[in-house]
Write a protein that holds these residues in place. Structure first.
Motif, PDB file in Angstrom:
ATOM      1  N   GLN A   1     -28.323 -20.672 -49.769  1.00  0.00           N
ATOM      2  CA  GLN A   1     -27.078 -19.955 -49.539  1.00  0.00           C
ATOM      3  C   GLN A   1     -26.633 -19.226 -50.810  1.00  0.00           C
ATOM      4  O   GLN A   1     -27.099 -19.501 -51.918  1.00  0.00           O
ATOM      5  N   ASN A   2     -25.720 -18.307 -50.640  1.00  0.00           N
ATOM      6  CA  ASN A   2     -25.191 -17.543 -51.754  1.00  0.00           C
ATOM      7  C   ASN A   2     -24.596 -18.460 -52.823  1.00  0.00           C
ATOM      8  O   ASN A   2     -23.852 -19.397 -52.516  1.00  0.00           O
ATOM      9  N   GLY A   3     -24.955 -18.180 -54.064  1.00  0.00           N
ATOM     10  CA  GLY A   3     -24.402 -18.923 -55.192  1.00  0.00           C
ATOM     11  C   GLY A   3     -25.127 -20.195 -55.535  1.00  0.00           C
ATOM     12  O   GLY A   3     -24.773 -20.865 -56.509  1.00  0.00           O
TER      13      GLY A   3
ATOM     14  N   ASP B   1     -31.905  -9.292 -48.821  1.00  0.00           N
ATOM     15  CA  ASP B   1     -30.483  -8.953 -48.781  1.00  0.00           C
ATOM     16  C   ASP B   1     -30.241  -7.527 -49.261  1.00  0.00           C
ATOM     17  O   ASP B   1     -29.329  -6.849 -48.788  1.00  0.00           O
ATOM     18  N   ARG B   2     -31.088  -7.061 -50.180  1.00  0.00           N
ATOM     19  CA  ARG B   2     -30.905  -5.717 -50.741  1.00  0.00           C
ATOM     20  C   ARG B   2     -31.684  -4.638 -49.965  1.00  0.00           C
ATOM     21  O   ARG B   2     -31.461  -3.445 -50.180  1.00  0.00           O
TER      22      ARG B   2
ATOM     23  N   LEU C   1     -28.674 -17.791 -56.652  1.00  0.00           N
ATOM     24  CA  LEU C   1     -29.040 -16.736 -55.713  1.00  0.00           C
ATOM     25  C   LEU C   1     -27.769 -15.982 -55.314  1.00  0.00           C
ATOM     26  O   LEU C   1     -26.781 -16.606 -54.900  1.00  0.00           O
ATOM     27  N   ARG C   2     -27.798 -14.667 -55.426  1.00  0.00           N
ATOM     28  CA  ARG C   2     -26.633 -13.860 -55.083  1.00  0.00           C
ATOM     29  C   ARG C   2     -26.940 -13.033 -53.832  1.00  0.00           C
ATOM     30  O   ARG C   2     -27.879 -12.234 -53.813  1.00  0.00           O
ATOM     31  N   LEU C   3     -26.150 -13.256 -52.780  1.00  0.00           N
ATOM     32  CA  LEU C   3     -26.339 -12.577 -51.507  1.00  0.00           C
ATOM     33  C   LEU C   3     -25.049 -11.886 -51.102  1.00  0.00           C
ATOM     34  O   LEU C   3     -23.961 -12.444 -51.256  1.00  0.00           O
ATOM     35  N   THR C   4     -25.170 -10.681 -50.548  1.00  0.00           N
ATOM     36  CA  THR C   4     -23.997  -9.952 -50.084  1.00  0.00           C
ATOM     37  C   THR C   4     -23.632 -10.324 -48.656  1.00  0.00           C
ATOM     38  O   THR C   4     -22.519 -10.043 -48.204  1.00  0.00           O
ATOM     39  N   GLY C   5     -24.575 -10.904 -47.931  1.00  0.00           N
ATOM     40  CA  GLY C   5     -24.372 -11.211 -46.523  1.00  0.00           C
ATOM     41  C   GLY C   5     -25.209 -10.343 -45.609  1.00  0.00           C
ATOM     42  O   GLY C   5     -25.331 -10.622 -44.410  1.00  0.00           O
TER      43      GLY C   5
ATOM     44  N   HIS D   1     -36.421 -18.126 -52.280  1.00  0.00           N
ATOM     45  CA  HIS D   1     -35.262 -17.643 -53.034  1.00  0.00           C
ATOM     46  C   HIS D   1     -35.416 -16.164 -53.411  1.00  0.00           C
ATOM     47  O   HIS D   1     -34.527 -15.358 -53.095  1.00  0.00           O
TER      48      HIS D   1
ATOM     49  N   GLY E   1     -33.285 -12.962 -51.721  1.00  0.00           N
ATOM     50  CA  GLY E   1     -32.586 -12.048 -52.614  1.00  0.00           C
ATOM     51  C   GLY E   1     -33.017 -10.611 -52.385  1.00  0.00           C
ATOM     52  O   GLY E   1     -32.186  -9.689 -52.343  1.00  0.00           O
TER      53      GLY E   1
END
Length: 507
Positions: free
Chosen positions: A109-111, A91-92, A181-185, A84, A88
């Motif tokens: 997955q995101n969220g 992604d950045r 978990l926050r992902l932008t893609g 996780h 994260g």
């Protein structure tokens, strides 16, 4: 020229990676182990709240410490919960990462919070209640020595290593499990390798079967940049086989590994859609809600054989399980023997669905017994593969009308990664209450070791309580052998079990 940045799982710190890191360095790589805040003695929290975001920042700091001009490629390795914060951070810093390795973990997955990946279903439900009640601070106590199996198989971990793992374990901050978990893609463009620890219940073959079911959500696993490896060990390979793990990580960094075949690939028909090897009459099916009945001509009522498909099968898989050639073929074969053959569909879409699937099966059987063409006092149940744990209810309290229970290449205990140690779905325990119920098990000689171990435990328990168990072996058969192995050996075994079931129904 790879830098391996490794992140440990729940309760554990940098110490678990020592041997693996040393092997990577000896092979010419660079290994860095991320001390996660409040999960490592070297990094205590300075803020009042520690959440997933805190651990993402820990991983970002390790990435940023690698000289971007050195030409060294970063490989992020996340074990268990560690995937996780790895995702994260990746992604950045997507432009800095050459590959992400999911070490015996899912692909969150995101969220979705890490809570969703807690393997023990009872504990996960308890934690969810605490989250819903607003209790988001505090910690989760680490496992005691005998409790690590709730988090994954300890197969291969020696007593000394397990004792050290327990002694050095630290409480897991609840915020790391509850914070989504926050992902932008951006992470989607990074190549990924999954390392599956087969003694924990996952394998490449299982993944391929899931992909073959046609679930669009799994199509990502078949992309060219996604590879897989297996390690024949439990959930902590850095302790049980650090050398083998290091070798796999080096191969993963080089882009090696097994690639899954896309669903619908013309090069190979999925095993579950290949023809049933026994010639059976093309009887029409009579669909009655969740059951398909194949009724032979002539006067009734007749005994019934209810066939229960395996799983988990992704929701929305097409064709549905009761339309698979194997299930339809068995039902028509039963009809050819003068029985009412029944294909029963249930909602086992995930390992968390066994309770729901059990209720579906009980309701479906009631519907079958209520049909006027069926003799309600003479019914047999026949289970396949992952529906094996669902036999436990019928073994523990066999009704008088249940004349026989059969199972083909069954999973006869929940696998470690399923988190069902405390559930009722343990046939090896239930067989001791089966009394005089005849049980027939069709066993694949080339079954995966993990599933074979569950069958062995069941057979041992049946012997100890003198249960009426009949074993029919296919020595050279694989899991799901009807459609993948030569019929010379498999067809006689299927016919033998069918004759046994019919005998118990008509005798």
């Amino acid at each position: 020229m790879h830098v391996f940045i490794m992140v440990a799982g729940a309760f554990t710190g940098t110490h678990v990676w020592q041997e693996t890191a040393a092997r990577l360095v000896a092979a010419g790589g660079t290994a860095q182990v991320v001390p996660l805040t409040d999960l490592d003695p070297d990094r205590s929290a300075t803020a009042p709240h520690v959440g997933l975001e805190t651990h993402i920042e820990d991983v970002l700091a390790a990435i940023d410490a690698v000289d971007a001009t050195s030409g060294r490629q970063i490989v992020l390795v996340g074990h268990d919960y560690g995937i996780h914060p790895v995702l994260g951070a990746a992604d950045r810093r997507a432009e800095r990462i050459a590959r992400v390795v999911c070490l015996d973990s899912g692909m969150p997955q995101n969220g979705v919070p890490a809570l969703a990946a807690v393997p023990d279903q009872v504990l996960r439900a308890q934690l969810a209640e605490r989250a819903e009640a607003g209790e988001r601070e505090g910690v989760l106590a680490p496992p005691a020595l005998e409790e690590w199996e709730r988090w994954g198989s300890t197969d291969g971990v020696g007593e000394a290593d397990l004792a050290r793992l327990t002694a050095l374990a630290l409480p897991q901050p609840l915020g790391t499990l509850f914070q989504p978990l926050r992902l932008t893609g951006a992470v989607a463009a990074i190549p990924v390798t999954g390392v599956l620890c087969t003694r924990n219940g996952a394998s490449i073959d299982m993944l391929q079967r899931l992909v073959d079911f046609g679930d669009p959500a799994l199509a990502v696993l078949t992309q060219p940049q996604v590879t897989f490896f297996e390690l024949p060990t439990g959930h902590w390979p850095m302790l049980s086989c650090p050398g083998a793990l290091a070798e796999v990580l080096l191969q993963a960094a080089a882009g090696e590994g097994h690639r899954l075949r896309p669903a619908g690939d013309d090069a190979s028909t999925p095993a579950h859609l290949r023809p049933f090897p026994v010639d059976v009459p093309e009887l029409p099916r009579d669909r009655q809600g969740p059951v398909d009945l194949y009724v032979p001509e002539g006067e009734g009522p007749r005994p019934a054989v209810v066939f229960v498909h395996g799983g988990p099968v992704p929701e929305g898989a097409r064709p549905s399980p009761r339309e698979w050639p194997t299930l339809m073929g068995h039902a028509r074969l039963a009809a050819a023997e003068g029985m009412v053959g029944v294909g029963l569909e249930h909602r086992l879409h995930d390992v968390a669905d066994y309770e729901r699937a059990a209720a579906d099966i009980a309701a479906g059987v009631d519907r079958v017994r209520a049909d006027p063409r069926v003799d309600p006092d003479r019914v047999a149940l026949w289970f396949f593969s992952g529906s094996g744990p669902l036999t436990a209810d019928w073994l523990a309290q066999p009704p008088a009308w249940l004349r026989c229970l059969a199972a083909s290449y069954p999973v006869l205990a929940p696998l470690p990664a399923w988190g069902m140690a405390g559930s009722r779905f343990h046939p090896a325990r239930a067989i001791r209450q089966a009394g005089s119920l005849p049980v027939v098990v069709l066993r694949a000689g080339l079954e995966s070791p993990e599933i074979a171990a569950t069958v062995d435990a069941f057979v041992t328990a049946a012997d100890e309580c003198a249960a009426r168990l009949e074993l029919v072996d296919v020595p050279n058969g694989h899991h799901g052998f009807e459609t993948i192995d030569p019929p010379e050996e498999t067809v006689p075994a299927v016919r033998r079990v069918m004759r046994s079931v019919v005998t118990h129904l008509t005798g």
